[in-house]
Design an enzyme around this catalytic site. Sequence first.
Site, mmCIF file in Angstrom:
data_model
loop_
_atom_site.group_PDB
_atom_site.id
_atom_site.type_symbol
_atom_site.label_atom_id
_atom_site.label_comp_id
_atom_site.label_asym_id
_atom_site.label_seq_id
_atom_site.Cartn_x
_atom_site.Cartn_y
_atom_site.Cartn_z
ATOM 1 N N GLY A 10 46.462 68.053 9.969
ATOM 2 C CA GLY A 10 45.080 67.991 10.454
ATOM 3 C C GLY A 10 44.923 68.682 11.795
ATOM 4 O O GLY A 10 45.881 69.193 12.381
ATOM 5 N N ASP A 35 49.354 59.556 1.326
ATOM 6 C CA ASP A 35 47.935 59.231 1.165
ATOM 7 C C ASP A 35 47.682 57.851 1.771
ATOM 8 O O ASP A 35 48.222 56.854 1.302
ATOM 9 C CB ASP A 35 47.595 59.253 -0.328
ATOM 10 C CG ASP A 35 46.133 58.921 -0.604
ATOM 11 O OD1 ASP A 35 45.401 58.602 0.362
ATOM 12 O OD2 ASP A 35 45.732 58.985 -1.778
ATOM 13 N N ALA A 59 42.624 60.249 9.401
ATOM 14 C CA ALA A 59 41.462 59.372 9.206
ATOM 15 C C ALA A 59 40.521 60.001 8.190
ATOM 16 O O ALA A 59 40.643 61.182 7.860
ATOM 17 C CB ALA A 59 40.728 59.148 10.527
ATOM 18 N N THR A 61 37.187 61.255 8.227
ATOM 19 C CA THR A 61 36.325 61.605 9.362
ATOM 20 C C THR A 61 34.979 62.212 8.976
ATOM 21 O O THR A 61 34.181 62.512 9.870
ATOM 22 C CB THR A 61 37.048 62.604 10.291
ATOM 23 O OG1 THR A 61 37.394 63.774 9.535
ATOM 24 C CG2 THR A 61 38.292 61.988 10.899
ATOM 25 N N THR A 100 37.677 56.858 18.062
ATOM 26 C CA THR A 100 36.557 57.773 18.263
ATOM 27 C C THR A 100 35.472 57.211 19.172
ATOM 28 O O THR A 100 35.319 55.987 19.282
ATOM 29 C CB THR A 100 35.937 58.103 16.883
ATOM 30 O OG1 THR A 100 34.715 58.838 17.045
ATOM 31 C CG2 THR A 100 35.603 56.828 16.114
ATOM 32 N N ASP A 101 34.717 58.112 19.784
ATOM 33 C CA ASP A 101 33.540 57.725 20.565
ATOM 34 C C ASP A 101 32.440 57.134 19.678
ATOM 35 O O ASP A 101 31.513 56.500 20.173
ATOM 36 C CB ASP A 101 32.982 58.922 21.342
ATOM 37 C CG ASP A 101 32.671 60.131 20.462
ATOM 38 O OD1 ASP A 101 33.418 60.359 19.490
ATOM 39 O OD2 ASP A 101 31.701 60.856 20.738
ATOM 40 N N TYR A 124 31.274 55.126 9.374
ATOM 41 C CA TYR A 124 32.443 55.736 10.010
ATOM 42 C C TYR A 124 32.823 54.970 11.279
ATOM 43 O O TYR A 124 33.981 54.568 11.456
ATOM 44 C CB TYR A 124 32.166 57.209 10.340
ATOM 45 C CG TYR A 124 33.239 57.852 11.188
ATOM 46 C CD1 TYR A 124 34.527 58.022 10.703
ATOM 47 C CD2 TYR A 124 32.963 58.289 12.490
ATOM 48 C CE1 TYR A 124 35.521 58.602 11.484
ATOM 49 C CE2 TYR A 124 33.948 58.871 13.270
ATOM 50 C CZ TYR A 124 35.221 59.027 12.764
ATOM 51 O OH TYR A 124 36.199 59.596 13.550
ATOM 52 N N LYS A 128 36.194 52.674 11.864
ATOM 53 C CA LYS A 128 37.145 53.005 12.926
ATOM 54 C C LYS A 128 37.312 51.837 13.900
ATOM 55 O O LYS A 128 38.431 51.577 14.375
ATOM 56 C CB LYS A 128 36.681 54.263 13.679
ATOM 57 C CG LYS A 128 36.802 55.552 12.868
ATOM 58 C CD LYS A 128 38.236 55.910 12.501
ATOM 59 C CE LYS A 128 39.035 56.355 13.708
ATOM 60 N NZ LYS A 128 40.426 56.748 13.343
#
Length: 300
Positions: A10, A35, A59, A61, A100-101, A124, A128
Amino acid sequence: MKLLVIGSAGRLGAALMREYQAERDVAGFNHAQLDLSNFDKIREKLGETDFDVLINAAAFTNVDLCETQPDQAFRINAEAPRVLAEICGEKNAKLIHFSTDYVFDGEKRAPYTEEDEANPISIYGESKLAGEKNVLAAQNRPASAKATADRHLVVRVSWVFGPDRPSFIDGMLKRAQENEKVDAIADKFSTPTYTHDIAQMLPQFFDGDGEGGILHFANAGKCSWQEYAQWALDCCREFGVPMKAKTIGPVKLNDMQDWIARRPVSSVLSTAKYVQLTGMPPRTWREAVADYIRRFYSKK
């Protein structure tokens, strides 16, 4: 010290592999090899792999796709990290998990600190946040592994860009190469974060005795997507990269009719804690973007 990177193909994982391969004992699993939706396979693969630090850079995403596939989003973004944390507990290994933000609602007009309450407004973001909590809880860990599990680290990053997988900025520059008129959202704010800079700062936290909990990392400053794209365009001009477009026009967040998920309007991450821990402030996002353009777009 043996490192294992999950999501090694990634955008972030590939940068970590490239940064560490020369001087560190590092291995990686890409999506085809591991996976994250298959927990039995995770336990089997990681059970037979030796490592001291597990870095989860994988992730689900796609923010809009998460809205239509919530079960899969929670399986990969929330439940898989719990499984990883349990395995690390059993192996007395440290887990560094990226978040993540988008765990924030974007209502705050100052940078978000690690102490601010998360309040995601998308599947999402919800998935997270659940993953963060699962990592930090490190449930069902044996008593002997508690000390290490308490040092699992969640690193929140924002607007990640780098050479290994196209991100927002690469899409904008591709459009600017092909069209004279290009627009980007002018009323949504955060901070770009260069994968190279993440890879360089992370080893400080590999030590099992090091910092645990939640840590924010991003390049310094803040911008809108329009400012971000315009700066990249300006850098291209400076480094002799031909572009048809000269300016990036503004559009509003509300104009994005095709989007399914809500996005936070302002999700700038405060790096004050990082600076306090390391004494090294991240370079500005403008410096990082210029470096990226020079290294990966410039033909000079």
